[in-house]
Every structure is written in C-alpha cells, then in structure tokens.
Design a protein around this motif. Structure first.
Motif, PDB file in Angstrom:
ATOM      1  N   TRP A   1      89.251   7.811  10.169  1.00 46.20           N
ATOM      2  CA  TRP A   1      90.396   8.221  11.002  1.00 46.20           C
ATOM      3  C   TRP A   1      91.696   7.880  10.284  1.00 46.20           C
ATOM      4  O   TRP A   1      92.644   8.681  10.281  1.00 46.20           O
ATOM      5  CB  TRP A   1      90.337   7.516  12.363  1.00 46.20           C
TER       6      TRP A   1
ATOM      7  N   GLN B   1      95.154  10.403   8.715  1.00 44.90           N
ATOM      8  CA  GLN B   1      96.585  10.265   9.021  1.00 44.90           C
ATOM      9  C   GLN B   1      97.437  10.329   7.755  1.00 44.90           C
ATOM     10  O   GLN B   1      98.666  10.374   7.846  1.00 44.90           O
ATOM     11  CB  GLN B   1      96.860   8.928   9.728  1.00 44.90           C
TER      12      GLN B   1
ATOM     13  N   THR C   1     103.872   6.789   4.745  1.00 48.45           N
ATOM     14  CA  THR C   1     103.144   6.635   6.011  1.00 48.45           C
ATOM     15  C   THR C   1     102.591   5.219   6.126  1.00 48.45           C
ATOM     16  O   THR C   1     101.958   4.715   5.191  1.00 48.45           O
ATOM     17  CB  THR C   1     101.972   7.632   6.103  1.00 48.45           C
TER      18      THR C   1
ATOM     19  N   VAL D   1     100.026   2.913   8.477  1.00 53.00           N
ATOM     20  CA  VAL D   1      98.977   2.945   9.502  1.00 53.00           C
ATOM     21  C   VAL D   1      98.478   1.523   9.735  1.00 53.00           C
ATOM     22  O   VAL D   1      98.065   0.838   8.789  1.00 53.00           O
ATOM     23  CB  VAL D   1      97.791   3.840   9.091  1.00 53.00           C
TER      24      VAL D   1
ATOM     25  N   THR E   1      95.919   1.561  17.504  1.00 56.64           N
ATOM     26  CA  THR E   1      96.431   2.120  16.252  1.00 56.64           C
ATOM     27  C   THR E   1      97.938   2.326  16.349  1.00 56.64           C
ATOM     28  O   THR E   1      98.492   2.583  17.420  1.00 56.64           O
ATOM     29  CB  THR E   1      95.769   3.466  15.915  1.00 56.64           C
TER      30      THR E   1
ATOM     31  N   VAL F   1     100.898   4.433  13.977  1.00 58.95           N
ATOM     32  CA  VAL F   1     101.197   5.316  12.853  1.00 58.95           C
ATOM     33  C   VAL F   1     102.697   5.557  12.833  1.00 58.95           C
ATOM     34  O   VAL F   1     103.295   5.894  13.855  1.00 58.95           O
ATOM     35  CB  VAL F   1     100.452   6.670  12.970  1.00 58.95           C
TER      36      VAL F   1
ATOM     37  N   HIS G   1     105.889   7.313  10.248  1.00 59.24           N
ATOM     38  CA  HIS G   1     106.316   8.028   9.056  1.00 59.24           C
ATOM     39  C   HIS G   1     107.763   7.679   8.755  1.00 59.24           C
ATOM     40  O   HIS G   1     108.645   7.808   9.616  1.00 59.24           O
ATOM     41  CB  HIS G   1     106.171   9.532   9.258  1.00 59.24           C
TER      42      HIS G   1
END
Length: 218
Positions: free
Chosen positions: A30, A34, A132, A134, A212, A214, A216
């Motif tokens: 997963w 991303q 990115t 994560v 999670t 995430v 950017h």
C-alpha cells in the motif's frame, strides 16, 4: 486494546504469539502505491531489518535506511544483497538524518517512539519539493470507533496468522525482533498536530491497530 473480555484477549495473545505475522509488512505494498513510479532518492526512518527499504529500491535510485538499534541495522546489512542500492546507518531519527533532501520519506511503526511534532518537522525539512511522506503509525485507542475497529481486527488478525503460517507454530520473523513500545497519542490528537505541521496531510485509521499519514510537499 479492544472491548473483548480479558480471558478472550489472553487466549488470542497466546495464539498470536504462536502464529506471528508482520502487521507493518502488510501495508508495504500500500505504501508503494502512494509513491511515484520512479524517484531519485528515498529515506526510510526506523528501517528495522530493511524490508521496506529493499522494496523502495524498486522505485528509487538510492535508498537510505536509518534506525537507532545497531543490532537490527547489522542484520539489515547482512540480509541485503550487495547489488541493492540501499545503505543502512545506525542513527537517531531526529538528529541523525543525513543533511540531504529526499523525494520519498517513509516512517513505519516508529513515530510513536519520537516526539511527534518534532519528528514531522524534521521529515518536512528533509523532504524535497514535490516529494512524498508516508507514515504508518500506531495510536492509543480512546474512542468507541477505535475500540470497535480493534474488536473487528482481533479475530481477523488470528485468522491471518493461522493462514500465513499454514496452521503451524512459528518463530517471529526478523522484522518483528526490533524493540517496541505502546503508543501514547490518541488518533484525534495525531490528526490535529499533523495537519498543523503538514497542511493537507491525509490521515486514516487502518485495520490491525495502525493509521496512515500521506503528505505531498508542494
């Protein structure tokens, strides 16, 4: 931590100990989804035995993994093929990040060992524009939703361990030998702090006692 009776929880703990499987590795694919298909550099903070760092090497030109535990770093180096573009360093997750910027930064089951806001600030500082971040983290269950999700996860966790080990008892995989500690932040507080430091960050509760994040870097 769930709403299941104590006796049931104890039995599940004993069963799970005999049929272990890595909840963090469950989310590795997963995490890869991303990320961009290709990037120049990646940093894995709290890399442990290096499983995710080696997967990141499929996407990144170079990968650097850091962990505060010298024993697990030594094992990561031992099991990583020489041709893999991954390096490992024993370093503090806040002060030991190399003075570079990275297109990808990952942090799996590590941030609850650190001062949360300081860690996110450090990750932001080292993330290149367009990069990115994560995070796969653990939170302290406090809400009815947390406890419900934990209750649902408990039998699924046991069934998954049974299937992955083909019904046999097994030792813990190398990735599960690193030092652990319980989370002390609740998910609502994590969301508030994260969105203050990382505007636009996406956070979500996940199965198997994880969440999670995430973000950017625009």
């Amino acid at each position: 931590m769930t709403t299941l009776p104590h006796r049931v929880l104890r039995a599940l703990d004993e069963f799970n100990a005999a049929h272990p499987w890595d909840h963090n590795a469950h989310y590795h694919r997963w995490i890869l989804r991303q990320l961009p298909r290709r990037c120049d550099s990646a940093l894995d903070v709290g890399c442990g035995s290096g499983d995710l760092a080696r997967l990141l090497a499929v996407r990144a030109g170079t990968v650097h993994g850091i962990d505060a535990d010298p024993e697990i770093i030594a094992r990561a180096q031992e099991v990583t093929p020489q041709a893999t573009p991954v390096t490992f360093t024993t370093a503090d997750a806040l002060t030991g990040i190399p003075a570079d910027s990275y297109d990808v930064i990952t942090c799996v089951a590590t941030i609850h060992h650190l001062p949360f806001a300081d860690a996110l600030t450090a990750f932001r500082r080292h993330l290149a524009p367009g990069g990115t971040l994560v995070v796969l983290g653990l939170s302290r269950p406090t809400t009815p939703g947390d406890h419900l999700l934990g209750t649902v996860a408990s039998p699924v966790n046991a069934a998954t361990g049974w299937l992955r080990n083909r019904g046999r008892t097994a030792p813990r995989p190398l990735s599960m030998t690193a030092t652990t500690r319980p989370a002390d932040m609740a998910f609502p507080g994590i969301v508030r702090e994260a969105r203050t430091i990382l505007p636009g960050a996406r956070l979500r509760r996940r199965l198997f006692w994880r969440y999670t994040l995430v973000w950017h870097h625009r």
